[in-house]
Design an enzyme around this catalytic site. Structure first.
Site, PDB file in Angstrom:
ATOM      1  CB  SER A 108     -39.942 -31.947  -4.370  1.00  0.00           C
ATOM      2  OG  SER A 108     -39.997 -30.749  -5.093  1.00  0.00           O
ATOM      3  CG  ASP A 113     -46.978 -28.358  -2.901  1.00  0.00           C
ATOM      4  OD1 ASP A 113     -46.322 -27.327  -3.094  1.00  0.00           O
ATOM      5  OD2 ASP A 113     -46.511 -29.494  -3.075  1.00  0.00           O
ATOM      6  CG  HIS A 165     -43.295 -28.568  -1.841  1.00  0.00           C
ATOM      7  ND1 HIS A 165     -43.830 -29.337  -2.866  1.00  0.00           N
ATOM      8  CD2 HIS A 165     -41.958 -28.670  -1.972  1.00  0.00           C
ATOM      9  CE1 HIS A 165     -42.857 -29.869  -3.572  1.00  0.00           C
ATOM     10  NE2 HIS A 165     -41.708 -29.486  -3.053  1.00  0.00           N
TER      11      HIS A 165
END
Length: 586
Positions: A440, A528, A560
């Site tokens: 991320s 995601d 995600h």
């Protein structure tokens, strides 16, 4: 390949004549939880009743998440409060201005908003009450139409409930890991009369009622800005109807002092005297249990997390970097981490403490996303400035400085580690075999590092990385952070401007793609909602066009977090093999 859910029961028996005499019964065997929609009511280890919610057909799927979900007994223990997905016919589609007229058929293709990453099956939550004796379920009426209810609990009289309501107008933004969404605390009686108890311009969560039923504490934060903020604890006096600040936001904590509140309160957090609240919170690199605002020594005993408290008996999860926990855990602190543990088994050492403390000094570092720096014999976790545990000022410092401040913090940490081991004549760390991994925003940092320091890092592995903030703007469930992260204000009616898009692009690692030399492993989730897989594909194509070594793993059914069991195993093995291959460690 799907993640399986298991339940295991632990029984703690306290001898109240001798408060220190606590007996922990052996755990029950793990049992697999299936997706059936029914309640089982047990008493004295006997099954007393089953409520078949599917047959009653009052609502959709019961919520089990921590964001909305609750399962609360009334004081008389005859009714159960919970949250479920409302029937679509009771609410209107948020993609249109109005619902179809009565009797008019609904178009099944009409778009229904959900609450984003990790909450894609949640759209229209409703509060429900199951009457155990009667075997009935009631969907409570009176919740304001502009909010989605959750985190419900009973009032002491059993005739009304408290809940948090999140604004879903003009549209929903992602809620998971976001404590900055407009919400308020409400009271709803069983006749359908609803009242807002808190202000309606802040973010509210974790309401908890005192044992005597007089006080209600809850967490409060700002709307928009950083998603993980320092929160205040508010107290609502149900007799005087006044609100007071119990714990305020900490802007710049001094060394060894309480550093602020950053996470949800445990479901049970009151002492039996209704005068004290016990909770856990981050302090620098540690998670600590706070009681009457005194701190336990985490550095000596590890990271502590309060799981529950009843009759002043606390159940605490405790773990250290080198000691596995005796309970569940989730986010990363200076505590047990299974990935780090396996890396150690594979020959990597873990370095924490001295270097991190040296780096912090007057420069608080962060934990918004974790970047792990792997050396030949070192797994180094950097808490760069901008995250929880170091005060609100540290958190706010990152806004407008992504791609610069956080990147410099990580690079400085790595260089300090290498310099220290050279000064102390330690030969375990090879400066020519440094690799980086992250997910991320950590993936964003990893890609910045290999772009800004192309000759320093020898390999890179990233999970769902932010590559181009400008192209991510229209696909993320947290569009507000795309503005806040680069130092721009956000509002629901915001439209992209050339200036804003330019700023986002300039702060993105895609601008450094031509300089990247390190082989890159990309791991992307096809579902995601927070960081579109097309972000990773954008870097993949850029590197392929230049002949730079790159490999892409696409997990079509994952989101995600890449949390499916088979995905986690696949990713870890591929990361280890990728680093071994490009560091020539076979």
């Amino acid at each position: 390949g799907a993640r399986l859910h298991y339940a295991q029961q632990w029984t703690l028996i306290q001898n109240y004549r001798q408060e220190t005499d606590i007996n922990i019964q052996p755990p029950s065997p793990c049992s697999l939880l299936h997706g059936s929609v029914h309640f089982q009511v047990w008493s004295d280890r006997c099954l007393k009743k089953i409520l078949d919610l599917s047959a009653l057909n009052k609502h959709g799927r019961v919520y089990e998440d921590a964001q909305f979900g609750c399962l609360a007994w009334s004081t008389c223990e005859s009714r159960l409060l919970y949250v479920a997905e409302g029937k679509r016919s009771i609410g209107e589609s948020y993609a249109s201005a109005s619902s179809p007229s009565a009797g008019e058929p609904r178009d099944k293709s009409v778009y229904w908003e959900d609450w984003g990453e990790g909450l894609t099956s949640k759209s229209v939550p409703v509060l429900c009450v199951a009457d155990v004796a009667k075997g009935t379920v009631t969907v409570l009426q009176g919740v304001p139409s502009h909010v989605s209810p959750g985190q419900g609990l009973w009032a002491h009289d059993g005739e009304s409930v408290f809940f948090v309501g999140w604004w879903h107008e003009p549209f929903r933004l992602g809620l998971r890991f976001c404590s900055n969404r407009r919400s308020a605390l409400f009271c709803l009686d069983l006749e359908g009369n609803c009242e807002c108890l808190s202000g309606d311009t802040s973010s509210v969560s974790s309401p908890r009622l005192s044992p005597d039923g007089r006080y209600l504490v809850y967490l409060e934060g700002q709307v928009f800005g950083p998603h993980s903020q320092c929160l205040s604890m508010q107290q609502y006096d149900l007799e005087t109807r006044k609100i007071s600040v119990l714990v305020d936001v900490v802007n710049r904590p001094k060394k060894d002092e309480f550093a602020g509140l950053y996470e949800a309160l445990p479901p049970r957090c009151w002492a039996s005297d209704s005068q004290r609240v016990v909770f856990s919170s981050a302090r620098r690199n540690w998670r600590q249990t706070v009681q009457s605002f005194s701190l336990h020594s985490a550095e000596k005993f590890g990271s502590w997390k309060l799981l529950t408290i009843q009759n002043d008996l606390m159940v605490v999860h405790c773990s250290h970097l080198n000691e596995a926990p005796r309970g569940p855990h989730s986010q990363f602190f200076a505590e047990w981490n299974v990935t780090t543990a396996v890396l150690v088994k594979l020959g990597f050492a873990v370095l924490m403490g001295k270097i991190v403390d040296f780096l912090l000094g007057s420069y608080p570092h962060t934990l918004v996303s974790t970047v792990r720096i792997l050396f030949l014999a070192l797994c180094f976790v950097v808490n760069y400035r901008g995250s929880t545990g170091f005060g609100q000022d540290s958190i706010l410092s990152l806004a407008g400085n992504i791609g610069s401040q956080d990147v410099k913090d990580v690079q400085r940490a790595v260089l300090t580690a290498l310099a220290d081991q050279t000064a102390e004549k330690l030969l375990t760390l090879d400066p020519d075999k440094v690799v980086v991994m992250g997910g991320s925003h950590g993936g964003f940092l990893a890609c910045h590092l290999i772009g800004q320091f192309p000759d320093f890092y020898k390999a890179c592995a990233v999970r769902n990385p932010v590559i181009n903030a400008a192209t991510l703007l229209g696909t993320s469930d947290i569009v507000d952070w795309r503005y806040s992260s680069v130092g721009l204000q956000y509002s629901y009616d915001q439209l992209p401007t050339p200036e804003a898009l330019t700023t986002m692009l300039q702060k993105s690692p895609i601008t450094y793609a031509p300089q990247i030399k390190a082989p890159v492993l990309l791991m992307l989730g096809g579902k995601d909602r927070r960081v579109s897989p097309y972000q990773g594909l954008e870097l993949y194509r850029s590197l392929k066009s230049r002949g730079s070594p790159v490999r892409l793993l696409l997990f079509a059914e994952d989101a995600h977090s890449l949390a499916r069991v088979d995905t986690q195993a696949d990713c870890f093995l591929n990361v280890v093999l990728w680093f071994q291959q490009h560091l020539y460690l076979h």
